[in-house]
Scaffold this active site. Structure first.
Site, PDB file in Angstrom:
ATOM      1  N   ASP A 191       1.099  24.505  86.071  1.00 48.51           N
ATOM      2  CA  ASP A 191       0.220  25.101  87.072  1.00 48.51           C
ATOM      3  C   ASP A 191       0.540  24.577  88.471  1.00 48.51           C
ATOM      4  O   ASP A 191       0.488  25.306  89.447  1.00 48.51           O
ATOM      5  CB  ASP A 191      -1.250  24.788  86.742  1.00 48.51           C
ATOM      6  CG  ASP A 191      -1.748  25.677  85.624  1.00 48.51           C
ATOM      7  OD1 ASP A 191      -0.949  26.500  85.135  1.00 48.51           O
ATOM      8  OD2 ASP A 191      -2.924  25.527  85.234  1.00 48.51           O
TER       9      ASP A 191
ATOM     10  N   PHE B 212       3.483  26.302  89.881  1.00 46.62           N
ATOM     11  CA  PHE B 212       3.131  27.671  90.235  1.00 46.62           C
ATOM     12  C   PHE B 212       2.406  27.694  91.588  1.00 46.62           C
ATOM     13  O   PHE B 212       2.725  28.472  92.477  1.00 46.62           O
ATOM     14  CB  PHE B 212       2.242  28.281  89.141  1.00 46.62           C
ATOM     15  CG  PHE B 212       1.905  29.721  89.394  1.00 46.62           C
ATOM     16  CD1 PHE B 212       2.749  30.729  88.964  1.00 46.62           C
ATOM     17  CD2 PHE B 212       0.747  30.077  90.088  1.00 46.62           C
ATOM     18  CE1 PHE B 212       2.451  32.058  89.204  1.00 46.62           C
ATOM     19  CE2 PHE B 212       0.444  31.403  90.344  1.00 46.62           C
ATOM     20  CZ  PHE B 212       1.310  32.394  89.893  1.00 46.62           C
TER      21      PHE B 212
ATOM     22  N   SER C 180     -19.893  55.261  95.503  1.00 50.60           N
ATOM     23  CA  SER C 180     -20.121  53.971  96.149  1.00 50.60           C
ATOM     24  C   SER C 180     -21.414  54.062  96.956  1.00 50.60           C
ATOM     25  O   SER C 180     -22.107  55.078  96.906  1.00 50.60           O
ATOM     26  CB  SER C 180     -18.939  53.588  97.017  1.00 50.60           C
ATOM     27  OG  SER C 180     -18.612  54.651  97.836  1.00 50.60           O
ATOM     28  N   LEU C 181     -21.746  53.021  97.670  1.00 48.40           N
ATOM     29  CA  LEU C 181     -23.022  53.007  98.384  1.00 48.40           C
ATOM     30  C   LEU C 181     -22.820  52.834  99.876  1.00 48.40           C
ATOM     31  O   LEU C 181     -21.915  52.123 100.309  1.00 48.40           O
ATOM     32  CB  LEU C 181     -23.873  51.824  97.895  1.00 48.40           C
ATOM     33  CG  LEU C 181     -24.386  51.881  96.461  1.00 48.40           C
ATOM     34  CD1 LEU C 181     -24.985  50.544  96.074  1.00 48.40           C
ATOM     35  CD2 LEU C 181     -25.430  52.976  96.339  1.00 48.40           C
TER      36      LEU C 181
ATOM     37  N   LYS D 166     -27.819  43.149  94.351  1.00 48.23           N
ATOM     38  CA  LYS D 166     -26.485  43.723  94.185  1.00 48.23           C
ATOM     39  C   LYS D 166     -25.519  42.622  93.783  1.00 48.23           C
ATOM     40  O   LYS D 166     -25.136  41.788  94.600  1.00 48.23           O
ATOM     41  CB  LYS D 166     -26.047  44.385  95.496  1.00 48.23           C
ATOM     42  CG  LYS D 166     -24.728  45.091  95.412  1.00 48.23           C
ATOM     43  CD  LYS D 166     -24.496  45.911  96.676  1.00 48.23           C
ATOM     44  CE  LYS D 166     -23.180  46.670  96.639  1.00 48.23           C
ATOM     45  NZ  LYS D 166     -22.016  45.812  96.775  1.00 48.23           N
TER      46      LYS D 166
ATOM     47  N   CYS E 111      -1.676  51.466 132.584  1.00 51.82           N
ATOM     48  CA  CYS E 111      -0.967  52.402 133.458  1.00 51.82           C
ATOM     49  C   CYS E 111      -1.496  52.395 134.887  1.00 51.82           C
ATOM     50  O   CYS E 111      -0.945  53.054 135.747  1.00 51.82           O
ATOM     51  CB  CYS E 111      -1.036  53.816 132.875  1.00 51.82           C
ATOM     52  SG  CYS E 111      -2.692  54.513 132.901  1.00 51.82           S
TER      53      CYS E 111
ATOM     54  N   CYS F 185      -9.627  55.095 130.381  1.00 57.65           N
ATOM     55  CA  CYS F 185      -8.483  55.321 131.254  1.00 57.65           C
ATOM     56  C   CYS F 185      -8.466  56.815 131.549  1.00 57.65           C
ATOM     57  O   CYS F 185      -8.593  57.628 130.638  1.00 57.65           O
ATOM     58  CB  CYS F 185      -7.208  54.900 130.528  1.00 57.65           C
ATOM     59  SG  CYS F 185      -5.716  55.544 131.280  1.00 57.65           S
TER      60      CYS F 185
END
Ligand code: IVH
Length: 676
Positions: free
Chosen positions: A34, A37, A83-84, A119, A406, A427
């Site tokens: 590990d 890694f 979805s919400l 949620k 500009c 602009c």
């Protein structure tokens, strides 16, 4: 190190991590420790942080934890998983309720009950039961099509496999959240960035035995397809779920009134840190299923529900500088560069100041100590200034009166609708004449919802622009690939890929094309409306020949603001040239007509006066659901004028003159086999 060398080094590491991942996750044969890694992973992240040009889809910065295995079969949800919409403030909630009441045509004293459900921040799943037996489990996927993870879901003890109770529906997709408890996450901390990733990773294990090792939980909260469900409200459904053997959230409540919702929200937020699972807000759902049905959906979220997100994270920092960014429509947006500060795990160094008025209102100055907030997915912004810490020498910030790119004058336009001056300063130059606007227009042109050209991201557009490889959209299709191949960071393969993706996108739908042009006030939805109206590129292009644009007002959803913007666009010569050039290069597909199967097919409607117990918005969505159209004025394109109480006389009279059928609410509902 040279750029090329860095890229080679980086790619080698990416290839190696891919190989290790494959061995570990797909073949369950870890080949390194590990630590090794993690070392490799950190080296990759370090390189990406140092060299911004490095990027790879298989980088660990993109894919935390387990790589989804490609071995899962895909399957369509019988009812899409939506979805919400989000709400952050009390005002958002008040508006949410107001819209519902308006849509249902109820007065403000009407009590709406909501099921208020914490949620949980996990992974949603849809479990199909047939005759009481758990037969299939899908991940959410893109909402329409998910991965078949039945075998893995089977290992969850929170998921009942057989339900024998008589009142359990003959068929139902029970939906809910798969998550991992914080206490269980402790043991997996090394492998995953957060509990959500841990849940998602373990659910996607190829071998269900591996899923089984991780203590995943399931809480049920809604359903998709059903046959034989006998409840009429969300809260009753939650009670039934419990009876059937599912876990539901113990903090679910039935509440009416925005102030009570807020009280409950504050109460739950206080408990948040004591809970053993992460929640990021409270979901409110209109309790009554009949009302839910009437309210229906907008795009991919229901009108009858909202996620009230917990207040974000805040932190104090100092403004180092105020930069002015110029957007595609010329809007000047001030951005505060702040001393980098960690807010909820994200290092924040920019905060939007919105516009000139906001700076004046809060008297924000360079050097100020400020509270910065990062809420949900929105850009961090400045909440307040700590005046006690203001530097003695600090000066008021003067907003530029000339475009920093500009030099053109900057102006605040008068908004005809609000009858006020805009808060935004712009602009005044015409589109492609201002460098910054040009670049932003090009970025928009290639962006995801427009041409969606892979490999032509914002940074590359900027780079190509500086090298004068592209100036106008049509230049994208005439790129000098030999030149690009010689540029640093490019090679044969990457150039081939770019060429391929650009050529592929020469075929485009009319609505995407119109959206890509970046006409002010013409977002995706309006582009769709225009595409439907014009049907072909040549019809659209002929707008440049027009003297009068008023008939565009007949397109429902297109108002004066949009029409005047379209007119501006078509009276600019450069725009016309861009259109002509693109027309020569691209294959722009005609808009295809919608399925015509509904009861109101080929019929157009207009409502005048107040209807009884049904709002205009609901009538409109009923008409559209049944393949009809709505128009905004009486003309010979109108088939039916629906009249309610106190109709506009003028409309009724002109309808009579034009021999248009005039009907009342009942007659309308009868056309739909509905009676009021
Ligand atoms: S209802 C149409 N209820 O939130 C309603 N969702 O942004 C959509 N979620 O993908 C789902 N708790 O993963 C619902 N009590 C709850 C929920 C909930 C968490 C998640 C779910 C969904 C996402 C929607």
């Amino acid at each position: 190190m040279k750029k090329k060398q860095v890229q080679i080094e980086y790619q080698k590491k990416i290839n190696l991590i891919n190989k290790l991942n494959k061995l570990y996750y797909d073949k369950s044969q870890p080949s390194v420790t590990d630590e090794d890694f993690d070392k490799l992973k950190n080296e990759i992240l370090h390189l990406e942080a140092k060299y911004s040009f490095l990027k790879s889809e298989s980088s660990p910065s993109k894919q935390i934890g387990y790589k989804p295995s490609k071995n899962f079969k895909k399957d369509f949800h019988r009812v899409p998983m939506l979805s919400l919409a989000n709400a952050f403030t009390e005002e958002d909630l008040i508006n949410f309720e107001k819209k519902i009441l308006n849509f249902l045509s109820k007065d403000k004293n009407y009590k709406i009950f909501y099921s208020a459900e914490p949620k949980i921040d996990g992974i949603s799943a849809s479990l199909t039961y047939k005759n009481g037996e758990f037969v299939k489990g899908l991940s959410r996927g893109d909402g329409k099509e998910g991965e078949d993870i039945t075998a893995n879901l089977f290992t969850l003890s929170d998921i009942p496999k057989k339900i024998k109770l008589k009142d359990f529906p003959e068929e139902i997709d029970v939906r809910g959240e798969v998550f991992i408890q914080n206490s269980d996450f402790e043991k997996l901390k090394e492998k995953f960035a957060n509990p959500r990733n841990a849940a998602s990773g373990s659910l996607r294990q190829k071998n269900p035995e591996d899923t089984k090792k991780i203590p995943l939980k399931f809480i049920a909260y809604t359903f998709g397809f059903e046959k034989g469900l006998k409840t009429n409200s969300q809260f009753d459904y939650l009670i039934e779920l419990n009876k059937w053997g599912f876990k539901t959230n113990p903090l679910n409540k039935l509440i009416s009134g925005v102030s009570n919702l807020i009280e409950n929200y504050n109460f739950v937020e206080k408990q948040r840190s004591n809970l053993d699972f992460d929640i990021d807000g409270i979901v409110y759902k209109v309790n009554d299923f009949t009302l839910q049905k009437r309210l229906g959906n907008v795009a991919n979220a229901p009108r009858w529900a909202v996620a009230h997100k917990f207040s974000s994270n805040k932190a104090t920092s100092q403004i180092i500088d105020i930069e002015i960014q110029i957007g595609r429509t010329g809007a000047l947006t001030p951005v505060a560069k702040i001393k980098p500060v960690n807010i909820g795990g994200v290092l924040v160094s920019n905060a939007t100041l919105h516009n000139e008025d906001e700076i004046i209102r809060k008297d924000i100055r360079i050097g100020d100590t400020v509270v910065v907030e990062r809420a949900g997915d929105v850009i961090p912004h400045i909440l307040s200034v700590d005046l006690k810490k203001r530097l003695k020498k600090s000066l008021k910030f003067i907003f530029p009166k000339n475009c920093p790119s500009c030099g053109s004058k900057t102006i605040k336009e008068f908004n005809k609708v609000t009858k006020k001056k805009d808060a935004v300063r712009r602009c005044s130059s015409e589109g492609y004449k201002c460098q910054k606007i040009s670049i932003e227009k090009l970025k928009h042109f290639v962006s995801k919802e427009a041409f969606n050209i892979d490999g032509l991201g914002k940074k590359i557009v900027e780079g190509f622009w500086k090298l004068k490889l592209i100036q106008f959209p049509q230049d994208i299709f005439k790129l000098d690939y030999n030149k690009i191949e010689k540029l640093e960071g490019w090679g044969k393969l990457s150039v081939e890929n770019l060429k391929y993706s650009i050529n592929q996108k020469k075929n485009i739908s009319l609505e995407r094309f119109i959206f890509a042009l970046g006409i002010r006030h013409i977002g995706l939805e309006n582009a769709k409306l225009l595409s439907k109206y014009f049907k072909s590129f040549s019809n659209f292009q002929s707008l440049s020949m027009k003297k009068n644009y008023d008939d565009l007002l007949n397109i429902d959803g297109i108002g004066e603001t949009q029409v005047s913007s379209i007119k501006n666009f078509f009276t600019n010569e450069t725009n016309i040239e861009v259109l002509n050039e693109l027309g020569k290069i691209l294959v722009i597909k005609n808009a295809t007509a919608k399925k015509n199967s509904g009861l109101l097919n080929n019929k157009s409607f207009l409502v005048t006066g107040k209807l009884n117990g049904i709002s205009r918005a609901e009538v409109k969505s009923l008409i559209e659901e049944n393949s009809g159209t709505t128009v905004s004025s009486v003309s010979n394109k109108l088939n039916y004028l629906i009249i309610g109480e106190k109709p506009t006389k003028r409309k009724v009279e002109s309808a009579k003159e034009l021999k248009i059928r005039i009907i009342n609410q009942d007659e309308f509902l009868k056309m739909l086999n509905m009676t009021s």
